[in-house]
Scaffold this motif. Structure first.
Motif, short mmCIF file in Angstrom:
data_model
loop_
_atom_site.label_atom_id
_atom_site.label_comp_id
_atom_site.label_asym_id
_atom_site.label_seq_id
_atom_site.Cartn_x
_atom_site.Cartn_y
_atom_site.Cartn_z
N UNK A 123 0.55 -8.48 8.50
CA UNK A 123 0.89 -7.08 8.28
C UNK A 123 2.19 -6.71 9.00
N UNK A 124 2.92 -5.70 8.48
CA UNK A 124 4.20 -5.30 9.09
C UNK A 124 3.99 -4.43 10.33
N UNK A 125 4.25 -4.98 11.50
CA UNK A 125 4.14 -4.23 12.75
C UNK A 125 5.47 -3.57 13.09
N UNK A 126 5.44 -2.62 14.01
CA UNK A 126 6.63 -1.87 14.39
C UNK A 126 7.29 -2.41 15.65
N UNK A 127 6.92 -3.58 16.08
CA UNK A 127 7.53 -4.16 17.27
C UNK A 127 6.51 -4.89 18.10
N UNK A 128 6.98 -5.49 19.18
CA UNK A 128 6.10 -6.28 20.02
C UNK A 128 5.04 -5.45 20.73
N UNK A 129 5.30 -4.16 20.93
CA UNK A 129 4.35 -3.30 21.63
C UNK A 129 3.31 -2.67 20.70
N UNK A 130 3.50 -2.84 19.39
CA UNK A 130 2.54 -2.29 18.42
C UNK A 130 1.18 -2.94 18.66
N UNK A 131 0.17 -2.14 18.99
CA UNK A 131 -1.13 -2.69 19.35
C UNK A 131 -2.08 -2.82 18.17
N UNK A 132 -1.60 -2.54 16.96
CA UNK A 132 -2.46 -2.73 15.79
C UNK A 132 -2.57 -4.22 15.47
N UNK A 133 -3.66 -4.66 14.85
CA UNK A 133 -3.83 -6.09 14.54
C UNK A 133 -2.68 -6.61 13.69
N UNK A 134 -2.25 -7.82 13.98
CA UNK A 134 -1.15 -8.44 13.23
C UNK A 134 -1.62 -8.96 11.88
N UNK A 135 -2.94 -9.07 11.69
CA UNK A 135 -3.49 -9.55 10.43
C UNK A 135 -4.63 -8.65 9.99
N UNK A 136 -4.81 -8.54 8.70
CA UNK A 136 -5.96 -7.81 8.16
C UNK A 136 -7.21 -8.67 8.32
N UNK A 137 -8.38 -8.06 8.31
CA UNK A 137 -9.61 -8.85 8.39
C UNK A 137 -9.98 -9.39 7.00
N UNK A 138 -10.93 -10.32 6.97
CA UNK A 138 -11.55 -10.66 5.69
C UNK A 138 -12.22 -9.39 5.16
N UNK A 139 -12.07 -9.13 3.87
CA UNK A 139 -12.77 -7.96 3.32
C UNK A 139 -13.14 -8.20 1.87
N UNK A 140 -14.13 -7.44 1.43
CA UNK A 140 -14.65 -7.60 0.08
C UNK A 140 -14.95 -6.23 -0.52
N UNK A 141 -14.58 -6.05 -1.78
CA UNK A 141 -14.91 -4.84 -2.53
C UNK A 141 -15.91 -5.24 -3.62
N UNK A 142 -17.11 -4.66 -3.58
CA UNK A 142 -18.17 -5.04 -4.50
C UNK A 142 -18.70 -3.81 -5.23
N UNK A 143 -19.09 -4.03 -6.48
CA UNK A 143 -19.52 -2.93 -7.34
C UNK A 143 -20.72 -3.35 -8.17
N UNK A 144 -21.55 -2.38 -8.52
CA UNK A 144 -22.68 -2.66 -9.40
C UNK A 144 -22.78 -1.55 -10.43
N UNK A 145 -23.19 -1.93 -11.64
CA UNK A 145 -23.24 -0.96 -12.75
C UNK A 145 -24.42 -1.26 -13.67
N UNK A 146 -25.06 -0.21 -14.15
CA UNK A 146 -26.11 -0.31 -15.16
C UNK A 146 -25.62 0.40 -16.42
N UNK A 147 -25.87 -0.23 -17.58
CA UNK A 147 -25.45 0.33 -18.86
C UNK A 147 -26.62 0.32 -19.82
N UNK A 148 -26.79 1.40 -20.55
CA UNK A 148 -27.87 1.51 -21.54
C UNK A 148 -27.31 2.07 -22.84
N UNK A 149 -27.55 1.36 -23.93
CA UNK A 149 -27.12 1.82 -25.24
C UNK A 149 -28.25 2.60 -25.92
#
Length: 760
Positions: free
Chosen positions: A656-682
């Motif tokens: 990830x783009x940090x703002x300098x050496x003092x930037x205390x935000x993580x230098x990398x994103x975590x593993x993440x997952x986006x999951x969805x579920x759907x029911x359909x009836x005709x």
């Protein structure tokens, strides 16, 4: 006498019963393209009599009572066979051999993106992935931009935490390297890169074709990382009426309407309307900024097909899109637009497009394809104004001729691009005058598809373009395809060259968002890339009547002159320059399709890639590029008619783009997952109700993704004479306001409910 008659009657009855009780057998074999079909089900309808084909495709049904039956042959991936037969005393042992025809599926879809002509995906020497409307219905979204999140190796990337604009990454390469076409025409490019994939009525989309790797030989500039071709429905094949409306508990409402009508006796028209509205500011992460950009968008699409003599093609289409979107501090309103009291990013977009194809009335197959579009943008990023106009005209004449074992496609092309804005990109500092960009891009190309043998094809291609600014550009390509006799094994080897002429302000809105200033390090030269990939497709049928399809690819792309935004040299600047070194994108991907007779279907994909940049002898991983991506879709239809779809994706860490050496935000994103579920009836043939939950795991990025969200105009930031931030007690990490630290949407879990109405 009576006793003899009684005995005679009994004998006749017993003989008749014996005759009725006689039985026979049914045997034979099953094959397809010369290969035996294993584990297919062969049975007599509404009876217990049946068998399963053995390893030689042979079957035998024994002790079948005489009579008339309906013989049914079924196998996953093949068309069902029903045949009336009779087992009788005159023909007690039937021998039947069947040639099964494979169902029209992804391998047999007609594609055009790889070779500029219609060909089945199976026969195309260029690997093309095809996704139909049914695939996207498993996870309905307001735009095709979001729908692509479940395609392996493709990732919608948000580029700004505030305005939520984004682009499409293919195999780790940023959006500007992906060319987006509608019906084969280069409509979505330049200014519309970040907006063009929204507002396309999805009810009118027939399929989406994706080519991964350079396609500049056929499509020219921008087709460096790959292309996405959105194929709209032909009016003759579209439903008479289609309506699709859904809403979420966040307050989003999306409406798609499709209408087919006749224009006289020789023209059919297809009208599509898309309307999306979201006007409910939400701040769940507590940074006082909208988690999701508010939008009000309408898109109108119309396509007309004309009937001509000898079935010659003539089609023309047009689209108009208007959008008003804003994101920013929760208390922002229209009166704050462009001011310094409350921070907001407000974008008004007005865009029109027209495109079509006309087959010339000649004995040779000559097609003229054309498109034109205009894009006007009026926007403010805080108090930074960005007003831009872009107009593009495109024309292409192609000739297709088959001569012996050669299938030749050749063409001439011309593209004109006009671009003007209120930034340094179109300002002449020498004359102190505005200087709009005008680019003329004539070109010519030829490709020859050679059938070496029935199972071998070689495709050779070459393109020449003359850019009025950068001069001559040559892009070659070569593709080879082999398939087994039964067409269940396909090998493709590809190599080619791509190029791209960049316009930073039209492609990267991070150059405008936030407090960073833009700097160009010298004149930008065209980027070039060389790509090679190996693709292998395998399909087979298991002993338990399961179809499995495998699609594996290894890819390698080498860039020179690549233009990358530098966020790290100076935290207050985005510095653009040609890379003094090289960039490499390499990896492997695997797609797996599985289906069972029961109706269960599973699609999954995994891409492992390494995208690196080498400059000054140092190699680093590219910012905002995951090393691992996985996608899946599981669908099952119950006997009561309810369809359940479970879809999701998984992303590995990104730098990830940090703002300098003092930037205390993580230098990398975590593993993440986006999951969805759907029911359909005709309900019948017209109505369909669907609903479900998106982002089941309620994943959102960290609350501090926007640096110094409480000081968006940097009023309390101290800068030195060199422009660098000086750490102070109230700013110990030396940060400035910055919304470019973004890798996923801030929109969390939400429910949705939708309704579809279709009249064929």
């Amino acid at each position: 006498m009576k006793l003899s008659k009684l005995l005679y009657s009994i004998c006749i009855a017993l003989l008749s019963h014996a005759a009725l009780a006689q039985d026979g057998s049914i045997s034979g074999s099953l094959s397809s393209n010369g290969s035996p079909i294993v584990s297919a089900n062969v049975g007599l309808l509404n009876t217990p009599y049946g068998d399963v084909a053995d390893e030689n495709g042979a079957f035998r049904i024994q002790k079948v009572p005489f009579g008339r039956y309906t013989l049914v042959v079924s196998m996953v991936g093949f068309e069902r066979i029903s045949q009336s037969i009779q087992v009788s005393a005159s023909n007690p042992d039937l021998t039947l051999n069947f040639e099964l025809k494979e169902k029209v599926n992804a391998l047999e879809d007609v594609v055009v993106s790889g070779t500029l002509k219609e060909v089945s995906k199976l026969e195309s020497p260029v690997p093309v992935e095809v996704y139909t409307q049914k695939f996207f219905k498993a996870n309905p979204t307001p735009s095709i931009f979001e729908s692509l999140q479940n395609v392996n190796g493709v990732r919608p990337q948000l580029n700004c935490n505030v305005c939520n604009t984004g682009d499409i990454h293919i195999n780790g390469l940023e959006g500007p390297y992906t060319m987006v076409l509608i019906d084969g025409m280069p409509i979505v490019s330049g200014l519309s890169t970040v907006y063009g994939l929204t507002g396309i009525p999805q009810s009118l989309i027939e399929r989406v074709e994706i080519v991964k790797g350079p396609a500049s030989t056929l499509y020219g500039s921008e087709a460096v990382g790959g292309l996405i071709n959105i194929i709209t429905k032909k009016p003759g094949n579209a439903p008479q009426t289609s309506v699709d409306i859904f809403a979420t508990d966040w307050g989003e409402v999306n409406t798609d309407i499709g209408l087919k009508y006749n224009l006289g006796k020789r023209a059919q028209s297809l009208l599509g309307i898309n309307y999306f509205n979201y006007q409910n500011p939400i701040d769940n992460n507590g940074d006082n900024f909208t988690d999701l950009t508010l939008q009000n968008r309408i898109s109108i699409f119309n396509k007309i097909n004309f009937q001509r003599k000898d079935n010659r093609v003539f089609s023309i289409a047009g689209r108009y899109v208007y959008e008003d979107r804003w994101g920013g501090e929760m208390q922002w309103n229209s009166e704050n637009r462009g001011g310094t009291d409350v921070y907001g990013e407000s974008i008004f977009t007005s865009r029109w497009e027209t495109f079509g194809i006309y087959q010339l009335p000649t004995s040779e197959l000559l097609n003229f394809q054309f498109s034109a579009n205009g894009h006007v943008q009026d926007s403010f990023y805080g108090d930074t104004s960005y007003d831009a106009d872009q107009y593009v005209a495109f024309g292409q004449l192609t000739w297709n001729k088959t001569m012996g074992n050669h299938d030749i496609v050749a063409g001439t092309v011309y593209r004109y691009t006009y671009y003007d804005d209120n930034t340094p990109a179109t300002f002449n500092t020498d004359s102190n005058e505005n200087n709009p960009s005008r680019i003329h891009l004539p070109g010519a190309f030829i490709q020859d598809e050679i059938s070496l043998k029935p199972n071998n094809k070689l495709l050779l291609g070459l393109r020449y373009d003359y850019n009025s600014i950068h001069g001559s550009i040559v892009t070659p390509r070569v593709n080879y395809k082999w398939n087994s006799a039964n067409k269940r094994n396909i090998l493709r080897i590809s190599a080619g060259n791509g190029y791209r002429v960049a316009n930073v302000f039209t492609e990267d809105h991070a150059a405008l968002s936030g407090a960073r200033t833009v700097e160009f390090a010298g004149e930008l030269s065209p980027e070039t890339s060389w790509n090679t990939n190996i693709n292998f497709v395998k399909k087979f049928y298991t002993s338990n009547s399961t179809f499995i399809g495998l699609d594996a690819t290894a890819f390698y792309t080498y860039f020179t002159n690549r233009i990358l935004p530098d966020y790290e040299t100076d935290p207050n600047k985005i510095i653009y320059s040609n890379l003094d070194g090289n960039s490499i994108s390499r990896g492997i991907s695997l797609n797996v399709d599985m289906s069972w007779e029961s109706g269960l279907k599973i699609n999954g994909g995994l891409t492992v890639m390494d995208v690196t940049v080498e400059e000054n002898g140092e190699r680093t991983r590219q910012i905002l590029t995951e090393s691992v991506q996985g996608v899946w879709s599981v669908g099952y239809k119950f006997r009561n008619g309810i369809q359940v779809d479970y879809t999701g994706n998984l992303y590995g860490p990104m730098r990830l783009p940090l703002l300098g050496e003092l930037d205390d935000r993580p230098a990398e994103s975590p593993w993440f997952s986006i999951q969805n579920i759907q029911l359909t009836k005709k309900f019948g043939n017209k109505w369909e109700v669907y609903g479900g939950v998106k982002n089941l795991l309620n994943f959102t990025p960290a609350d501090n993704s926007i640096a110094r969200a409480f000081d968006p105009f940097d009023r309390n930031v101290t800068f030195g004479n060199d422009g660098q931030v000086i750490p102070t007690p109230n700013n110990p990490n030396g940060l400035t306001f910055d919304p470019t630290y973004v890798y996923a949407s801030n929109q969390g879990i939400r429910g949705f409910l939708g309704l579809r109405f279709t009249v064929q």
